[in-house]
Design a protein around this motif. Structure first.
Motif, PDB file in Angstrom:
ATOM      1  N   GLU A 107       5.707  -5.633  -6.732  1.00 11.45           N
ATOM      2  CA  GLU A 107       5.313  -6.266  -7.996  1.00 11.45           C
ATOM      3  C   GLU A 107       4.188  -7.290  -7.807  1.00 11.45           C
ATOM      4  O   GLU A 107       3.555  -7.719  -8.781  1.00 11.45           O
ATOM      5  CB  GLU A 107       6.514  -6.944  -8.660  1.00 11.45           C
ATOM      6  N   ASN A 108       3.915  -7.681  -6.563  1.00 17.73           N
ATOM      7  CA  ASN A 108       2.849  -8.657  -6.292  1.00 17.73           C
ATOM      8  C   ASN A 108       1.538  -8.012  -5.845  1.00 17.73           C
ATOM      9  O   ASN A 108       0.573  -8.727  -5.538  1.00 17.73           O
ATOM     10  CB  ASN A 108       3.311  -9.661  -5.237  1.00 17.73           C
ATOM     11  N   ARG A 109       1.519  -6.666  -5.792  1.00 13.76           N
ATOM     12  CA  ARG A 109       0.288  -5.974  -5.400  1.00 13.76           C
ATOM     13  C   ARG A 109      -0.798  -6.178  -6.439  1.00 13.76           C
ATOM     14  O   ARG A 109      -0.558  -6.182  -7.635  1.00 13.76           O
ATOM     15  CB  ARG A 109       0.548  -4.466  -5.243  1.00 13.76           C
ATOM     16  N   PHE A 110      -2.009  -6.372  -5.959  1.00 17.04           N
ATOM     17  CA  PHE A 110      -3.159  -6.594  -6.843  1.00 17.04           C
ATOM     18  C   PHE A 110      -4.321  -5.755  -6.331  1.00 17.04           C
ATOM     19  O   PHE A 110      -5.278  -6.266  -5.734  1.00 17.04           O
ATOM     20  CB  PHE A 110      -3.530  -8.079  -6.854  1.00 17.04           C
ATOM     21  N   PRO A 111      -4.258  -4.414  -6.550  1.00 20.97           N
ATOM     22  CA  PRO A 111      -5.256  -3.507  -5.938  1.00 20.97           C
ATOM     23  C   PRO A 111      -6.683  -3.760  -6.388  1.00 20.97           C
ATOM     24  O   PRO A 111      -7.626  -3.352  -5.696  1.00 20.97           O
ATOM     25  CB  PRO A 111      -4.765  -2.114  -6.364  1.00 20.97           C
ATOM     26  N   GLN A 112      -6.859  -4.455  -7.524  1.00 22.64           N
ATOM     27  CA  GLN A 112      -8.221  -4.751  -7.972  1.00 22.64           C
ATOM     28  C   GLN A 112      -8.976  -5.606  -6.963  1.00 22.64           C
ATOM     29  O   GLN A 112     -10.209  -5.616  -6.944  1.00 22.64           O
ATOM     30  CB  GLN A 112      -8.196  -5.470  -9.330  1.00 22.64           C
ATOM     31  N   GLN A 113      -8.227  -6.333  -6.123  1.00 21.16           N
ATOM     32  CA  GLN A 113      -8.857  -7.215  -5.138  1.00 21.16           C
ATOM     33  C   GLN A 113      -8.851  -6.625  -3.724  1.00 21.16           C
ATOM     34  O   GLN A 113      -9.210  -7.327  -2.769  1.00 21.16           O
ATOM     35  CB  GLN A 113      -8.137  -8.574  -5.128  1.00 21.16           C
ATOM     36  N   ASP A 114      -8.452  -5.359  -3.575  1.00 18.14           N
ATOM     37  CA  ASP A 114      -8.473  -4.718  -2.258  1.00 18.14           C
ATOM     38  C   ASP A 114      -9.910  -4.631  -1.734  1.00 18.14           C
ATOM     39  O   ASP A 114     -10.870  -4.561  -2.513  1.00 18.14           O
ATOM     40  CB  ASP A 114      -7.891  -3.307  -2.328  1.00 18.14           C
ATOM     41  N   GLU A 115     -10.023  -4.613  -0.411  1.00 17.38           N
ATOM     42  CA  GLU A 115     -11.337  -4.502   0.220  1.00 17.38           C
ATOM     43  C   GLU A 115     -11.278  -3.510   1.370  1.00 17.38           C
ATOM     44  O   GLU A 115     -10.245  -3.373   2.033  1.00 17.38           O
ATOM     45  CB  GLU A 115     -11.799  -5.848   0.787  1.00 17.38           C
ATOM     46  N   GLN A 116     -12.380  -2.820   1.615  1.00 12.56           N
ATOM     47  CA  GLN A 116     -12.554  -2.036   2.827  1.00 12.56           C
ATOM     48  C   GLN A 116     -13.954  -2.324   3.341  1.00 12.56           C
ATOM     49  O   GLN A 116     -14.933  -2.211   2.600  1.00 12.56           O
ATOM     50  CB  GLN A 116     -12.365  -0.538   2.587  1.00 12.56           C
TER      51      GLN A 116
END
Length: 233
Positions: free
Chosen positions: A26-35
Motif C-alpha cells: 500500500e506504500n508503493r509509489f511507482p510514479q517515482q520509480d527510477e532506472q
C-alpha cells in the motif's frame, strides 16, 4: 560523540526490521520509480515507497543489474532524502558500488564477489538515555583512482553543503568520521567566505571545488592539490 559502527549490531538490525512496514504494497509509489545506468553496463532499478501516517517516511527498494540484465544484488534504503548510488572501477581493478541503506552512514559493495560493508554511526541511533547527535549525510561520491581518494558531497542536517574527502585505498575497510576531512575547514576555516561548497571534478593532481560566496552569492572555484589532501589526512 559515539562514532563506532553499529550496522551489524542486533539492536540496529532489530530496528531495521521494525521499519520494514514502509515497504508494504500500500506504500508503493511507482510514479517515482527510477532506472539509471552506471559504468561498464551495470544499472540500478529503484522502486519508491512513501508512508503517510503520524509521520512521513520515504524509502526505496533497489536492484543492481549486470550487463546481461541479471539482478545480482538488492538493498533497501529506509530514508531516500538525498539518496544516491554510484559505481567506480578502483585502481585495484575491481568495481565498487557506493550507496546508503538509511540517511546516515554509507555502504560499499565489491561487485565481483558481492562482499558488502555497511557503516552506521552509533550517535544517530543512541542507547536508551542517550541523545541523538547529528552526523554528515552523504549525497554523492566521486572517486579518484590516481590518489585513491573519495570526495563526498553532503551536509549536516540544516547546514550548508560541504565536501569531505577520505582515503579509499581499502574500500571495504570502514572509514570512521574522525578519518573524514571536511574541506570547509580547510578552505574556509572561519566560515567567512562561502555558504555551500560543492565538488566539481578531480584533476590530475587536485580536487576542484566551487564555493557559493557569502558576499555576493556567486560561485567561485577553489583548487586543492591531492598532495595537500594526503598530507592533511
Amino acid at each position: 560523540m559515539r562514532i563506532e559502527n553499529i550496522a551489524n549490531e542486533k539492536r540496529y538490525q532489530d530496528w531495521r526490521t521494525q521499519q520494514h512496514y514502509l515497504f508494504s504494497p500500500e506504500n508503493r509509489f511507482p510514479q517515482q520509480d527510477e532506472q539509471f545506468s552506471l559504468i561498464d553496463g551495470y544499472s540500478v532499478c529503484s522502486k519508491a515507497y512513501f508512508y503517510h501516517g503520524d509521520f512521513h517516511l520515504n524509502g526505496s527498494e533497489n536492484e543492481l543489474i549486470d550487463q546481461n540484465g541479471k539482478i545480482i544484488y538488492t538493498w533497501c534504503n529506509l530514508d531516500a532524502d538525498g539518496e544516491f548510488c554510484t559505481m567506480f572501477c578502483h585502481s585495484n581493478g575491481k568495481h565498487y558500488l557506493v550507496f546508503r541503506i538509511e540517511l546516515y552512514g554509507y555502504s560499499i559493495l565489491e561487485v565481483e564477489i558481492r562482499t558488502e560493508m555497511h557503516y552506521v554511526p552509533a550517535c544517530v541511533h543512541p542507547e536508551e538515555g542517550e541523545s541523538v547527535e547529528e552526523m554528515f549525510i552523504w549525497t554523492s561520491a566521486d572517486y579518484d583512482s590516481r590518489s585513491n581518494l573519495l570526495a563526498v558531497t553532503g551536509c549536516i542536517w540544516a547546514c550548508p553543503y560541504s565536501t569531505i574527502v577520505l582515503d579509499f585505498s581499502k574500500p571495504l575497510h570502514p572509514r570512521l568520521p574522525e578519518q573524514w576531512m571536511d574541506l570547509r575547514n580547510y578552505v574556509d576555516p572561519n566560515d567567512i567566505l562561502f555558504d555551500d561548497i560543492d565538488f566539481v571534478r578531480w584533476e590530475d593532481s587536485a580536487i576542484i571545488l566551487q564555493g557559493s560566496s557569502i558576499e555576493d552569492g556567486k560561485w567561485k572555484e577553489v583548487r586543492v592539490s591531492t598532495e595537500q589532501l594526503r598530507a592533511a589526512l
